[in-house]
Write an enzyme that holds these catalytic residues in place. Structure first.
Site, short mmCIF file in Angstrom:
data_model
loop_
_atom_site.label_atom_id
_atom_site.label_comp_id
_atom_site.label_asym_id
_atom_site.label_seq_id
_atom_site.Cartn_x
_atom_site.Cartn_y
_atom_site.Cartn_z
N TYR A 127 100.53 16.62 28.30
CA TYR A 127 99.74 16.48 29.53
C TYR A 127 98.66 15.40 29.36
O TYR A 127 97.93 15.38 28.38
CB TYR A 127 99.06 17.80 29.91
CG TYR A 127 98.04 17.62 31.01
CD1 TYR A 127 98.45 17.48 32.34
CD2 TYR A 127 96.68 17.51 30.72
CE1 TYR A 127 97.51 17.27 33.34
CE2 TYR A 127 95.74 17.30 31.71
CZ TYR A 127 96.17 17.17 33.03
OH TYR A 127 95.25 16.94 34.01
N ASN A 182 86.84 13.55 29.68
CA ASN A 182 87.29 14.92 29.91
C ASN A 182 86.41 15.91 29.15
O ASN A 182 86.87 16.67 28.30
CB ASN A 182 88.75 15.05 29.47
CG ASN A 182 89.40 16.30 30.01
OD1 ASN A 182 89.01 16.80 31.05
ND2 ASN A 182 90.39 16.80 29.28
N ARG A 228 47.66 40.64 34.69
CA ARG A 228 47.90 41.61 33.62
C ARG A 228 49.35 41.69 33.17
O ARG A 228 49.64 42.24 32.11
CB ARG A 228 47.38 42.99 34.00
CG ARG A 228 48.03 43.67 35.19
CD ARG A 228 47.40 45.04 35.38
NE ARG A 228 47.48 45.49 36.75
CZ ARG A 228 48.17 46.57 37.14
NH1 ARG A 228 48.83 47.28 36.25
NH2 ARG A 228 48.16 46.92 38.41
#
Length: 524
Positions: A58, A207, A291
């Site tokens: 891929y 990427n 506080r």
């Protein structure tokens, strides 16, 4: 210790080193032999798999996204590397600050140096050369989805660093020194030849999650220092309000079992040590913004520490697709989604939420100082002669507007997703938007704390012999502020003074001096 040089190994990069390269232009050392060998071994395996075994991977010899099933001839894989960069140079908006771009570059270089991207060492060396010669690409701030990597901003860096097969082609824009030039001109002036990429290298350059990680590094550095300033500003307000010290008692906070809360209470006790204003009347307790400071700021510190740990792990992660791993006798390729930025998107949102609260509670104290019903005897709007003078009223208006702005900016970007790429990329993190919003929030918080410093210093001067009655840490901070800004006797333009205080915060003068006085390290 100042960091003046950084080594890229793919394993050891720290947030402090990223900040040093980004902001202080620390030198990045040449790649070591071990790192080069690791990168060369995986790259050689991938070269053989593509050209000799005709294997399909891929993004290497296929199209991208919804084109993942389109096979590309191996001899066109280099053109694919060029095309994927060209197709992603689509950013819009104002340019990112140069420090952000430099941070992206060093992070991406380190990620590729892990060796799992299977690219040549020269790709990493190209980014190193650009950093050392201070060639900073012009990167528009908008366009990343925070998944499939920060493709768009990284492409604006890659287009400057690389060229087509003829050694030319579109080059984007880049700063060289103070000049904004074409990328090609900037690289020529720096004497760095633009690089012709081969298979996979274009995808590997873009990427990754480097935009979000860079923003995270710069944000963590700023947040850690900003909460220290928040402690100091709070202490000055406590002095001016003659606060009740029991809220910060050791036993009370030890019983909470919360590290950040204990840390904040301890710091406030140190800052207020020796004060003659604290506990100077008969009140039993104060408003929450006074506080409950440890209970509010303590969890902020713990959230920052949590985000730091996640971001620093990301710096040395392999974020690319596919990744190449050594096997028993060879290598193997694994395709997945390590570029998805959901985790970083969460970190951006967490930090945005907690830093917004730092501003929120700071603004409440400024409001209290200006309001006679809340300030224990201070004049209205902290000005001696009311009526003809408005005092510091509108400084708090500005703080309120920034606090309200933060409420919108802190809406979590990570809960949003718009499907893209024909539903191949059907869920994205939107973490890049979160990163931009976080940095804007941090700037707002810085101004809100500056306004609290302004109000608290004025209020201290309005207490009888107030500056002589301050505790050790508050006195040190007050003195630094008064070196820059004098007490107001009448109405006065405040914008320049607020910016002076912002500068004091950004250059860390206050916390460095206070921590030196209290013998506390700069980092808590």
């Amino acid at each position: 210790m100042d960091i003046t040089s950084v080594e890229i190994t793919g394993k050891t990069l720290t947030i402090e080193e990223v900040v040093a390269v980004a902001q202080n232009k620390a030198i990045v050392q040449p790649l070591g032999q071990e790192t080069r060998k690791r990168m060369e071994a995986s790259q050689q395996w991938l070269k053989e798999a593509i050209h000799e075994k005709n294997q399909v991977f891929y993004g290497i010899n296929t199209g991208f996204g919804s084109h993942a099933n389109d096979i590309i001839d191996s001899d066109k894989a280099s053109q694919l590397s060029r095309n994927v960069i060209l197709a992603d140079v689509t950013g819009v908006g104002e340019p990112l600050p140069q420090e952000m771009v430099r941070a992206m570059m060093v992070i991406r270089a380190n990620t590729m140096a892990t060796g799992h991207s299977a690219i040549r060492p020269v790709v990493v060396e190209q980014l190193i050369a650009m950093l050392n010669e201070n060639v900073v690409p012009y990167v528009p701030e908008k366009g990343s989805l925070g998944a499939s990597g920060d493709l768009v901003p990284l492409a604006h860096i890659a287009i400057v660093a690389t060229c087509d097969s003829k050694g030319s082609g579109y080059s984007g824009k880049a700063w060289y020194g103070d000049e904004l030039l074409s990328g090609e001109e900037a690289m020529k002036k720096a004497k760095i030849p633009r690089l012709h990429l081969i298979f996979k290298e274009g995808l590997s350059m873009i990427n990754g999650t480097s935009f979000m990680a860079a923003a995270g590094c710069l944000a963590i550095d700023k947040c850690e220092k900003l909460v220290q300033h928040a402690d100091v500003a709070a202490a000055m307000s406590l002095e001016a309000l003659t606060a009740v010290s029991n809220a910060f008692h050791h036993d009370l906070h030890a019983a909470s079992n919360q590290t950040g809360q204990v840390d904040t209470a301890t710091k406030l006790r140190a800052l207020l040590k020796g004060s003659k204003l604290i506990d100077s009347d008969q009140r039993v307790q104060d408003a929450y913004s006074v506080r409950c400071i440890p209970q509010i700021i303590g969890p902020v510190k713990e959230t920052i520490a949590f985000a730091r740990q996640y971001i620093e792990k990301t710096l040395n992660a392999s974020i690319d697709n596919p990744l190449i791993f050594p096997a028993q006798k060879d290598f193997h390729s694994v395709s997945g989604g390590s570029f998805h930025g959901e985790g970083l998107a969460f970190m951006m949102d967490f930090l945005s939420i907690v830093m917004s609260e730092v501003a929120n509670v700071s603004d409440r104290r400024s409001f209290g100082l200006l309001t006679p019903e809340l300030s224990n005897g201070l004049p209205s709007m902290l000005i001696p002669s009311n009526g003809i003078n408005t005092g510091l009223m509108v400084a708090q208006y500005v703080g309120a507007s920034l606090v309200s702005d933060n409420k919108t900016l802190a809406h979590p970007d990570s809960v949003d997703s718009i499907p893209t790429s024909a539903n191949q990329e059907d869920h994205v993190s939107m973490g890049a938007n979160g990163a931009r919003h976080l940095l804007e929030i941090i700037d707002n918080v810085t101004h809100v704390i500056a306004i609290e410093f302004l109000c608290a210093a004025q209020a201290i001067d309005l207490r009888e012999n107030g500056k002589e009655k301050l505790g050790t840490g508050a006195r040190t901070a007050y003195g630094l502020i008064r070196e820059q800004i004098q007490m107001y006797q009448n109405d006065h333009e405040m914008a320049p003074d607020i910016e002076k205080l912002v500068q004091l915060i950004n250059n860390e003068s206050i916390i460095n001096k206070v921590n030196e006085e209290l013998k506390i390290g700069v980092k808590q």
